[in-house]
Design an enzyme around this catalytic site. Structure first.
Site, PDB file in Angstrom:
ATOM      1  N   LYS A 201     -10.743   2.227  -1.411  1.00 51.57           N
ATOM      2  CA  LYS A 201     -10.605   1.617  -0.237  1.00 51.57           C
ATOM      3  C   LYS A 201     -12.047   2.076   0.357  1.00 51.57           C
ATOM      4  O   LYS A 201     -11.885   3.646   0.688  1.00 51.57           O
ATOM      5  CB  LYS A 201      -9.584   2.075   0.688  1.00 51.57           C
TER       6      LYS A 201
ATOM      7  N   CYS B 295      -5.428  -2.945   3.399  1.00 52.48           N
ATOM      8  CA  CYS B 295      -5.235  -2.152   4.704  1.00 52.48           C
ATOM      9  C   CYS B 295      -6.514  -2.649   5.665  1.00 52.48           C
ATOM     10  O   CYS B 295      -6.298  -3.680   6.086  1.00 52.48           O
ATOM     11  CB  CYS B 295      -4.257  -1.481   4.791  1.00 52.48           C
TER      12      CYS B 295
ATOM     13  N   GLU C 166       0.897  -1.580  -0.081  1.00 55.25           N
ATOM     14  CA  GLU C 166       0.195  -0.240   0.289  1.00 55.25           C
ATOM     15  C   GLU C 166       0.822   1.507   0.099  1.00 55.25           C
ATOM     16  O   GLU C 166       1.621   1.376   0.603  1.00 55.25           O
ATOM     17  CB  GLU C 166      -1.086  -0.056   1.343  1.00 55.25           C
TER      18      GLU C 166
END
Length: 291
Positions: free
Chosen positions: A116, A153, A43
């Protein structure tokens, strides 16, 4: 038989974007030389994890996807090597910004992108300052080497994400990550919890899972964080088939027959026996059933 080789890389990041891109390029080449078809980068690898602090100067790191140089670099590399490369970038989109992964297919074209969805906010992980919640939803992306599900994540802590992606046909799940020490609690080491959560997604959904995390000690202004690496590849029942340590740069490889994984998934019956009519509580925040 559809054999696909999945790879993860991990490395330390500096404030020199070109140096980070060169390191990622070198590791992708190493993975391809080992037979990898899909190579997952960590990331936000273009820079240290700037989200450790809230500073307006780091908002300028966000760039529009069109003409973004790192994406262009890995488009050329993917075309050269014939591999799929999910590329994590800080995206500027009009008046807002997203934490985004652009999936570059093996012919160098952009196959799709994901923003995300779950944005954390805690000491050292000040992401709500930098990113709006993603608006792409959970849609698998078709590539030359299978239909991948991508999440980023903090998304990995939510089983709903993995389930939604596999329900829609994802054949394997990829999680680019930046996680390490907790400035708010120096005694906390989340590594095993982190791994176990994603291995559970593999086992519950019967798909391979790959996670790529950074390594190294980074100091961003007045905050120091140590990133614990430990990237891994898990098979469709959650067993580790490759794992990295906490400090060493490297490449991990896992080879899978996606047709065999699909056959096992059908045999096990977890999707056949689902009861979505009973899961309405999942659409509420407080579990009371009130929307």
């Amino acid at each position: 038989m559809r054999s696909t080789t999945l790879a993860a890389v991990q490395f330390a990041c500096t404030w020199n974007r070109e140096e980070n891109v060169a390191t990622a390029d070198r590791l992708v080449r190493q993975a391809a030389a080992k037979g990898a078809n899909v190579v997952l980068l960590q990331e936000l690898f273009e820079a240290p994890y700037f989200c450790a602090v809230e500073r307006s100067k780091y908002l300028d790191l966000a760039k529009p996807l069109a003409g973004q140089p790192t994406i262009g670099h890995f488009q050329a590399l993917a075309r050269e090597l014939g591999v799929v490369i999910p590329v994590s970038v800080y995206e500027r989109a009009g008046t807002t910004a997203f934490n985004t992964v652009v999936v570059v297919d093996a012919d160098g074209r952009v196959a799709g992108h994901y923003r995300k969805s779950h944005i954390p906010q805690s000491p050292g992980y000040e992401e709500k300052y930098y990113f709006s919640p993603g608006d792409t939803g959970f849609h698998p992306i078709d590539t030359a080497f299978g239909r991948l599900g991508i999440a980023i994540c903090w998304d990995q802590w939510f089983p709903e994400v993995a389930r939604a992606l596999v329900l829609r046909g994802a054949e394997f799940l990829l999680y680019p990550t930046a996680i390490g020490s907790e400035p708010g609690d120096a005694s906390l080491d989340s590594m095993e919890h982190w791994r176990m959560t994603m291995r559970g997604h593999a086992a519950a959904n019967i798909v391979p899972v790959v996670a790529s995390n950074r390594i190294g000690v980074e100091r961003t202004d007045d905050v120091e964080m140590s990133f614990y690496g430990s990237s891994f590849v898990a098979n469709h029942v959650g067993a580790l088939v490759a794992e990295a340590d906490r400090t060493t740069e490297g490449v991990l490889i896992g080879r899978f027959d996606l047709d065999e994984c699909a056959a096992y998934r059908r045999y096990w019956g977890v999707f056949r026996d689902r009861r979505p009519d009973l899961y309405g509580v999942l659409s509420t925040l407080d579990g009371t059933g009130h929307r």
